[in-house]
Scaffold this active site. Structure first.
Site, short mmCIF file in Angstrom:
data_model
loop_
_atom_site.label_atom_id
_atom_site.label_comp_id
_atom_site.label_asym_id
_atom_site.label_seq_id
_atom_site.Cartn_x
_atom_site.Cartn_y
_atom_site.Cartn_z
N THR A 23 -3.97 2.05 5.57
CA THR A 23 -5.34 2.52 5.79
C THR A 23 -6.38 1.45 5.50
OG1 THR A 23 -5.54 3.41 3.55
CG2 THR A 23 -4.66 4.88 5.24
N ASP A 24 -7.58 1.70 6.01
CA ASP A 24 -8.72 0.82 5.73
C ASP A 24 -9.52 1.42 4.58
OD1 ASP A 24 -10.18 2.95 6.79
OD2 ASP A 24 -10.61 1.94 8.68
N ALA A 25 -10.68 0.86 4.32
CA ALA A 25 -11.50 1.32 3.20
C ALA A 25 -11.96 2.77 3.36
CB ALA A 25 -12.73 0.41 3.04
#
Length: 141
Positions: A23-25
């Site tokens: 995942t990203d932020a």
């Protein structure tokens, strides 16, 4: 994982769990990680049908390389979700393959891809025909 018929074509299903590293932020799957999901599903499909990539290289001097990818991002996948990647052979020629792949959350399609793969001689990096046994399997013969 299974191989069954869905609308007349063989479809392979592979479960994928979304890990934090995917995942990203914002907590959604980073777009490039869908490529990893698709790669794993293609490898597992071949393994399930009795074709190991390392053995194909050692015994047949054969490699698969991605030549082109078209992707459509439809909905975000999120951390810790259990997804399913489906893989079907759209086209199997003597020295190339086209895969149709989709990442699903239940009945909801999240990402679709068409992946074009070239078959190469490992030593020379030149086009090489697939072994007949693999080509027949991929074509559903």
């Amino acid at each position: 994982m299974s191989r069954d018929h869905d609308g007349g074509e063989a479809v392979f299903r592979w479960p994928i769990r979304v890990y934090y590293e995917d995942t990203d932020a914002g907590g959604v799957v980073y777009h490039a990680n869908y490529l990893k999901f698709f790669e794993r599903a293609r490898c597992e499909m071949l393994r399930a049908w009795g074709f190991e990539l390392d053995k194909l290289r050692e015994r047949e001097d054969l490699l698969f390389v991605v030549r082109a990818v078209e992707m459509d991002f439809l909905r975000p996948a999120k951390f810790n979700e259990l997804l399913c990647v489906t893989t079907a052979i759209e086209q199997a020629k003597a020295a190339s393959l086209v895969f149709k792949q989709t990442v699903w959350r239940g009945d909801e399609a999240l990402c679709r891809a068409k992946v074009k793969v070239a078959c190469l001689a490992a030593a020379a990096f030149r086009p090489k025909p697939l072994p007949d046994s693999l080509l027949r399997c991929l074509r559903g013969d």
